[in-house]
Design a protein around this motif. Structure first.
Motif, PDB file in Angstrom:
ATOM      1  N   UNK A 184      45.512  84.412 -19.384  1.00 14.36           N
ATOM      2  CA  UNK A 184      45.179  83.492 -20.475  1.00 14.36           C
ATOM      3  C   UNK A 184      45.182  82.041 -20.008  1.00 14.36           C
ATOM      4  N   UNK A 185      46.080  81.698 -19.101  1.00 16.84           N
ATOM      5  CA  UNK A 185      46.164  80.305 -18.641  1.00 16.84           C
ATOM      6  C   UNK A 185      44.860  79.844 -17.995  1.00 16.84           C
ATOM      7  N   UNK A 186      44.058  80.784 -17.459  1.00 22.50           N
ATOM      8  CA  UNK A 186      42.777  80.386 -16.866  1.00 22.50           C
ATOM      9  C   UNK A 186      41.815  79.841 -17.927  1.00 22.50           C
ATOM     10  N   UNK A 187      41.978  80.266 -19.160  1.00 19.11           N
ATOM     11  CA  UNK A 187      41.110  79.781 -20.237  1.00 19.11           C
ATOM     12  C   UNK A 187      41.478  78.366 -20.671  1.00 19.11           C
ATOM     13  N   UNK A 188      42.582  77.841 -20.156  1.00 19.95           N
ATOM     14  CA  UNK A 188      42.997  76.480 -20.500  1.00 19.95           C
ATOM     15  C   UNK A 188      42.227  75.407 -19.737  1.00 19.95           C
ATOM     16  N   UNK A 189      41.547  75.770 -18.670  1.00 26.16           N
ATOM     17  CA  UNK A 189      40.883  74.760 -17.841  1.00 26.16           C
ATOM     18  C   UNK A 189      39.923  73.944 -18.697  1.00 26.16           C
ATOM     19  N   UNK A 190      40.057  72.613 -18.615  1.00 25.21           N
ATOM     20  CA  UNK A 190      39.256  71.711 -19.432  1.00 25.21           C
ATOM     21  C   UNK A 190      39.887  71.381 -20.773  1.00 25.21           C
ATOM     22  N   UNK A 191      41.081  71.935 -21.040  1.00 25.89           N
ATOM     23  CA  UNK A 191      41.752  71.700 -22.320  1.00 25.89           C
ATOM     24  C   UNK A 191      43.093  70.995 -22.085  1.00 25.89           C
ATOM     25  N   UNK A 192      43.750  70.636 -23.163  1.00 24.41           N
ATOM     26  CA  UNK A 192      45.059  69.991 -23.098  1.00 24.41           C
ATOM     27  C   UNK A 192      46.132  70.987 -23.524  1.00 24.41           C
ATOM     28  N   UNK A 193      47.266  70.927 -22.849  1.00 24.03           N
ATOM     29  CA  UNK A 193      48.403  71.794 -23.136  1.00 24.03           C
ATOM     30  C   UNK A 193      49.627  70.911 -23.364  1.00 24.03           C
ATOM     31  N   UNK A 194      50.453  71.312 -24.310  1.00 20.06           N
ATOM     32  CA  UNK A 194      51.720  70.610 -24.541  1.00 20.06           C
ATOM     33  C   UNK A 194      52.851  71.522 -24.116  1.00 20.06           C
ATOM     34  N   UNK A 195      53.684  71.037 -23.208  1.00 23.19           N
ATOM     35  CA  UNK A 195      54.854  71.785 -22.739  1.00 23.19           C
ATOM     36  C   UNK A 195      56.079  70.941 -23.054  1.00 23.19           C
ATOM     37  N   UNK A 196      56.919  71.437 -23.969  1.00 28.76           N
ATOM     38  CA  UNK A 196      58.006  70.599 -24.446  1.00 28.76           C
ATOM     39  C   UNK A 196      57.408  69.375 -25.107  1.00 28.76           C
ATOM     40  N   UNK A 197      57.790  68.190 -24.606  1.00 28.22           N
ATOM     41  CA  UNK A 197      57.244  66.947 -25.162  1.00 28.22           C
ATOM     42  C   UNK A 197      56.201  66.300 -24.285  1.00 28.22           C
ATOM     43  N   UNK A 198      55.643  67.050 -23.322  1.00 27.00           N
ATOM     44  CA  UNK A 198      54.709  66.477 -22.350  1.00 27.00           C
ATOM     45  C   UNK A 198      53.316  67.063 -22.559  1.00 27.00           C
ATOM     46  N   UNK A 199      52.318  66.201 -22.697  1.00 28.33           N
ATOM     47  CA  UNK A 199      50.929  66.634 -22.788  1.00 28.33           C
ATOM     48  C   UNK A 199      50.287  66.606 -21.401  1.00 28.33           C
ATOM     49  N   UNK A 200      49.556  67.669 -21.085  1.00 33.71           N
ATOM     50  CA  UNK A 200      48.934  67.788 -19.774  1.00 33.71           C
ATOM     51  C   UNK A 200      47.484  68.231 -19.916  1.00 33.71           C
ATOM     52  N   UNK A 201      46.629  67.689 -19.049  1.00 32.90           N
ATOM     53  CA  UNK A 201      45.250  68.132 -18.951  1.00 32.90           C
ATOM     54  C   UNK A 201      45.176  69.218 -17.883  1.00 32.90           C
ATOM     55  N   UNK A 202      44.597  70.345 -18.240  1.00 30.63           N
ATOM     56  CA  UNK A 202      44.425  71.440 -17.281  1.00 30.63           C
ATOM     57  C   UNK A 202      43.090  71.208 -16.583  1.00 30.63           C
ATOM     58  N   UNK A 203      43.138  70.913 -15.280  1.00 32.17           N
ATOM     59  CA  UNK A 203      41.955  70.399 -14.599  1.00 32.17           C
ATOM     60  C   UNK A 203      41.228  71.428 -13.732  1.00 32.17           C
ATOM     61  N   UNK A 204      41.937  72.456 -13.252  1.00 36.63           N
ATOM     62  CA  UNK A 204      41.244  73.404 -12.364  1.00 36.63           C
ATOM     63  C   UNK A 204      42.065  74.677 -12.196  1.00 36.63           C
ATOM     64  N   UNK A 205      41.378  75.783 -11.876  1.00 31.54           N
ATOM     65  CA  UNK A 205      42.112  76.960 -11.420  1.00 31.54           C
ATOM     66  C   UNK A 205      42.712  76.671 -10.051  1.00 31.54           C
ATOM     67  N   UNK A 206      43.764  77.373  -9.717  1.00 23.77           N
ATOM     68  CA  UNK A 206      44.439  77.166  -8.431  1.00 23.77           C
ATOM     69  C   UNK A 206      43.964  78.226  -7.441  1.00 23.77           C
ATOM     70  N   UNK A 207      43.158  77.817  -6.473  1.00 21.44           N
ATOM     71  CA  UNK A 207      42.683  78.720  -5.435  1.00 21.44           C
ATOM     72  C   UNK A 207      43.767  78.844  -4.370  1.00 21.44           C
ATOM     73  N   UNK A 208      44.053  80.082  -3.975  1.00 25.31           N
ATOM     74  CA  UNK A 208      45.219  80.341  -3.133  1.00 25.31           C
ATOM     75  C   UNK A 208      44.859  80.352  -1.648  1.00 25.31           C
ATOM     76  N   UNK A 209      45.901  80.229  -0.817  1.00 22.82           N
ATOM     77  CA  UNK A 209      45.757  80.274   0.633  1.00 22.82           C
ATOM     78  C   UNK A 209      46.660  81.382   1.181  1.00 22.82           C
ATOM     79  N   UNK A 210      46.706  81.511   2.502  1.00 20.19           N
ATOM     80  CA  UNK A 210      47.467  82.578   3.152  1.00 20.19           C
ATOM     81  C   UNK A 210      48.962  82.555   2.833  1.00 20.19           C
ATOM     82  N   UNK A 211      49.463  81.448   2.325  1.00 22.55           N
ATOM     83  CA  UNK A 211      50.887  81.377   2.000  1.00 22.55           C
ATOM     84  C   UNK A 211      51.313  82.495   1.057  1.00 22.55           C
TER      85      UNK A 211
END
Length: 263
Positions: A184-211
């Motif tokens: 579901x969090x992938x559908x947030x890209x381009x939207x705003x999320x509030x976590x506790x008292x902090x507003x955040x812009x969801x800007x991109x999916x996180x592409x992973x590396x070998x780590x």
């Protein structure tokens, strides 16, 4: 209502996390105490306090055995302790001598590993400790970011891997959330999320590396997670979690805080 289940920060880029009960998101969008240090190659060609890509550092992406090290960073005294299976390899302050001690201890450990980026690249030596220990600057993205994943997405990957104990520490997110649908969090890209008292812009999916293929306890690349994300979930790139920046002022996020979309 989705809630924050766990919080992490990573004082040294590419090394093990600190589990936290709360995190302070600074106004410019970075987490206080996160990626405030890095251990960089001698021939990186980058100034100590300048941002660079992860390939200029000793990090899990090129040295999976780093996962076996346990780090304790005193954010007030600016002192770093590095241990292996309970044995202290180095415990030093971030003065010139202490930085040399830390770099030498990590260098000696890494050179003994079968998989390491140093043995065949002598120009990368000696390693050096960079960062002031205060300013978060070595995130994967130069602008800085906060990363979040849903534990339901983790459970979906665990099923695909056939590993019910798959650790979320492989993915190195800052925030783990419970109470979402899988992905579901992938559908947030381009939207705003509030976590506790902090507003955040969801800007991109996180592409992973070998780590992510490295076991966070054994330091072995023991799971084909990158390939599984593509084959099991029809992804074009191996993607897990999303990256966010602050929307307005920062603030403190705590375990248990509510998570919601801002309409």
């Amino acid at each position: 209502m989705p809630r924050v289940a766990a919080l992490f920060r990573y004082p040294v880029k590419g090394f093990t996390p600190e589990g936290c009960e709360s995190l302070m998101v600074r106004d410019e969008g970075r987490i206080a105490g996160d990626r405030v240090l890095g251990i960089r190659f001698a021939n990186s060609g980058v100034a100590d306090n300048a941002w660079s890509k992860k390939d200029k550092f000793v990090a899990l992406v090129n040295t999976p055995g780093l996962a076996r090290l346990h780090l304790q960073f005193d954010h007030k005294a600016l002192r770093l302790r590095v241990s292996l299976e309970g044995a202290v390899l180095v415990d030093a302050a971030l003065d010139d001598n202490g930085r040399k001690q830390i770099a030498a201890a990590v260098e000696n450990y890494v050179l003994d590993l079968d998989q390491n980026p140093l043995s065949r690249h002598p120009k990368r030596l000696p390693l050096r400790v960079v960062g002031d220990g205060v300013t978060p600057r070595y995130q994967d993205n130069e602008a800085g970011q906060v990363t979040v994943h849903g534990r339901e997405s983790l459970a979906a990957v665990a099923v695909a891997m056939g590993d019910p104990n798959l650790s979320e520490c492989r993915f190195r997110s800052n925030i783990a959330v419970e109470g979402l649908e899988a992905w579901e969090e992938q559908s947030w890209v381009g939207r705003k999320v509030r976590i506790g008292g902090v507003n955040l812009d969801v800007v991109r999916p996180k592409v992973r590396c070998l780590a992510v293929n490295a076991n966070p306890e054994t330091g072995e690349r023991d799971a084909p997670i990158l390939a599984t994300l593509i084959s099991a979930f029809a992804q074009q790139q191996s993607t897990f979690a999303v990256a966010m920046v602050t929307s307005g002022a920062g603030g403190r996020i705590r375990v248990g805080d509510k998570v919601s979309l801002v309409e």
